[in-house]
Design a protein around this motif. Sequence first.
Motif, PDB file in Angstrom:
ATOM      1  N   PHE A  75    -120.943  18.120 -73.978  1.00 52.78           N
ATOM      2  CA  PHE A  75    -120.850  16.775 -74.548  1.00 52.78           C
ATOM      3  C   PHE A  75    -119.394  16.312 -74.592  1.00 52.78           C
ATOM      4  O   PHE A  75    -119.080  15.178 -74.218  1.00 52.78           O
ATOM      5  N   ALA A  76    -118.500  17.200 -75.025  1.00 49.54           N
ATOM      6  CA  ALA A  76    -117.080  16.845 -75.080  1.00 49.54           C
ATOM      7  C   ALA A  76    -116.535  16.576 -73.679  1.00 49.54           C
ATOM      8  O   ALA A  76    -115.764  15.631 -73.469  1.00 49.54           O
ATOM      9  N   ALA A  77    -116.941  17.402 -72.711  1.00 49.82           N
ATOM     10  CA  ALA A  77    -116.514  17.177 -71.328  1.00 49.82           C
ATOM     11  C   ALA A  77    -117.054  15.849 -70.810  1.00 49.82           C
ATOM     12  O   ALA A  77    -116.382  15.156 -70.035  1.00 49.82           O
ATOM     13  N   GLY A  78    -118.265  15.488 -71.239  1.00 49.21           N
ATOM     14  CA  GLY A  78    -118.834  14.212 -70.837  1.00 49.21           C
ATOM     15  C   GLY A  78    -118.049  13.034 -71.393  1.00 49.21           C
ATOM     16  O   GLY A  78    -117.788  12.058 -70.680  1.00 49.21           O
ATOM     17  N   VAL A  79    -117.653  13.120 -72.662  1.00 42.93           N
ATOM     18  CA  VAL A  79    -116.856  12.041 -73.263  1.00 42.93           C
ATOM     19  C   VAL A  79    -115.525  11.903 -72.527  1.00 42.93           C
ATOM     20  O   VAL A  79    -115.110  10.798 -72.157  1.00 42.93           O
ATOM     21  N   LEU A  80    -114.856  13.035 -72.285  1.00 51.01           N
ATOM     22  CA  LEU A  80    -113.581  13.001 -71.569  1.00 51.01           C
ATOM     23  C   LEU A  80    -113.771  12.505 -70.140  1.00 51.01           C
ATOM     24  O   LEU A  80    -112.986  11.684 -69.640  1.00 51.01           O
ATOM     25  N   GLY A  81    -114.818  12.994 -69.483  1.00 50.96           N
ATOM     26  CA  GLY A  81    -115.079  12.563 -68.113  1.00 50.96           C
ATOM     27  C   GLY A  81    -115.427  11.086 -68.037  1.00 50.96           C
ATOM     28  O   GLY A  81    -114.981  10.379 -67.129  1.00 50.96           O
ATOM     29  N   GLY A  82    -116.221  10.601 -68.980  1.00 47.89           N
ATOM     30  CA  GLY A  82    -116.558   9.184 -68.995  1.00 47.89           C
ATOM     31  C   GLY A  82    -115.349   8.311 -69.213  1.00 47.89           C
ATOM     32  O   GLY A  82    -115.185   7.265 -68.580  1.00 47.89           O
ATOM     33  N   LEU A  83    -114.461   8.748 -70.105  1.00 46.94           N
ATOM     34  CA  LEU A  83    -113.249   7.976 -70.386  1.00 46.94           C
ATOM     35  C   LEU A  83    -112.329   7.946 -69.171  1.00 46.94           C
ATOM     36  O   LEU A  83    -111.893   6.875 -68.731  1.00 46.94           O
ATOM     37  N   THR A  84    -112.035   9.127 -68.613  1.00 45.10           N
ATOM     38  CA  THR A  84    -111.141   9.172 -67.455  1.00 45.10           C
ATOM     39  C   THR A  84    -111.798   8.586 -66.211  1.00 45.10           C
ATOM     40  O   THR A  84    -111.124   7.996 -65.365  1.00 45.10           O
ATOM     41  N   GLY A  85    -113.115   8.734 -66.113  1.00 44.56           N
ATOM     42  CA  GLY A  85    -113.803   8.188 -64.949  1.00 44.56           C
ATOM     43  C   GLY A  85    -113.796   6.681 -64.922  1.00 44.56           C
ATOM     44  O   GLY A  85    -113.595   6.064 -63.874  1.00 44.56           O
ATOM     45  N   SER A  86    -114.014   6.050 -66.072  1.00 47.70           N
ATOM     46  CA  SER A  86    -114.048   4.594 -66.114  1.00 47.70           C
ATOM     47  C   SER A  86    -112.658   3.982 -66.017  1.00 47.70           C
ATOM     48  O   SER A  86    -112.506   2.809 -65.696  1.00 47.70           O
ATOM     49  N   ILE A  87    -111.625   4.792 -66.279  1.00 49.73           N
ATOM     50  CA  ILE A  87    -110.250   4.306 -66.162  1.00 49.73           C
ATOM     51  C   ILE A  87    -109.679   4.596 -64.779  1.00 49.73           C
ATOM     52  O   ILE A  87    -109.073   3.744 -64.147  1.00 49.73           O
ATOM     53  N   ALA A  88    -109.899   5.814 -64.281  1.00 42.98           N
ATOM     54  CA  ALA A  88    -109.207   6.230 -63.058  1.00 42.98           C
ATOM     55  C   ALA A  88    -110.102   6.902 -62.033  1.00 42.98           C
ATOM     56  O   ALA A  88    -109.622   7.314 -60.984  1.00 42.98           O
ATOM     57  N   GLY A  89    -111.400   7.028 -62.299  1.00 40.37           N
ATOM     58  CA  GLY A  89    -112.268   7.681 -61.334  1.00 40.37           C
ATOM     59  C   GLY A  89    -112.099   9.187 -61.287  1.00 40.37           C
ATOM     60  O   GLY A  89    -112.344   9.814 -60.264  1.00 40.37           O
ATOM     61  N   LEU A  90    -111.695   9.794 -62.391  1.00 40.76           N
ATOM     62  CA  LEU A  90    -111.451  11.231 -62.434  1.00 40.76           C
ATOM     63  C   LEU A  90    -112.499  11.962 -63.276  1.00 40.76           C
ATOM     64  O   LEU A  90    -112.218  13.032 -63.819  1.00 40.76           O
ATOM     65  N   ALA A  91    -113.690  11.422 -63.384  1.00 41.45           N
ATOM     66  CA  ALA A  91    -114.699  12.008 -64.266  1.00 41.45           C
ATOM     67  C   ALA A  91    -115.038  13.440 -63.889  1.00 41.45           C
ATOM     68  O   ALA A  91    -115.115  14.325 -64.750  1.00 41.45           O
ATOM     69  N   SER A  92    -115.245  13.699 -62.592  1.00 37.28           N
ATOM     70  CA  SER A  92    -115.686  15.032 -62.170  1.00 37.28           C
ATOM     71  C   SER A  92    -114.659  16.107 -62.442  1.00 37.28           C
ATOM     72  O   SER A  92    -114.994  17.296 -62.501  1.00 37.28           O
TER      73      SER A  92
END
Length: 262
Positions: free
Chosen positions: A18-35
């Motif tokens: 869940f924590a990785a998902g929150v971090l991934g969602g945040l970075t993914g929507s900003i810079a495309g680095l979710a994975s």
Amino acid sequence: MTRWHNVPVGWSHVALLFAAGVLGGLTGSIAGLASVATYPALLVVGLPPVTANVTNTVALVFNGIGSVWGSRPELAGQGAWLRRILPFAVLGGILGAVLLLSTPAEGFEKIVPLLLGFASLAILLPTRPARAARVASHRRHTTRLVLEGAAIFAICVYGGYFGAAAGVLLLALLLRAGGATLAHANAGKNVILGAANGVAAVIFAIVAPVQWPAAAVLGAGCLLGARLGPVVVRHAPARPLRLAIGVAGLALAVKLGADAYR
């Protein structure tokens, strides 16, 4: 304690995902680095690489939903362009998913660090101020659409295949080609990658070994983080944010290159 893919999983693993998902969602929507955040977390809980990859793609559907939801103000006026360009993204996502299920990963692994490094530099370099609008010929407009579509298609093939930092590649393309602000380019990137990832996820849901409990936990975190990301882009100073995205992309390019060529 439950078991995912014959691996014991406790509440600590659920919290990690869940924590990785929150971090991934945040970075993914900003810079495309979710994975970069989500895929390693799936490996940590014990999923094998292919299962982790397809599960990650399905979970990132929620990243796309949250990102587009949060980007609605910047998407105003982009509808016509997105309708023309989305077919390229959808076809790329389909081909990427097919490639993942039928080919080895070595080829992509070796070229992606080079592409990512180039894209990160493109984000770091300043863009020229937008010129006054000019009347373009039909031929020039069509040529530009085809070239832009081909580049987006190629990025979305990679996005459907694996996708780590595909958003950085796409963000660099939109900033250099369209003269858009960071917030508007980021909003367009969220829609395009969301479409490519979505069609790949549908294919994986039908024919691939998706680990659904892990995808659900990771996806819930992604939805929350991705909803907040566009708000950060909207209010943060553009130049420091572009610098942070570019530097993060370069660091990831070095890491992926070291892994691919060792």
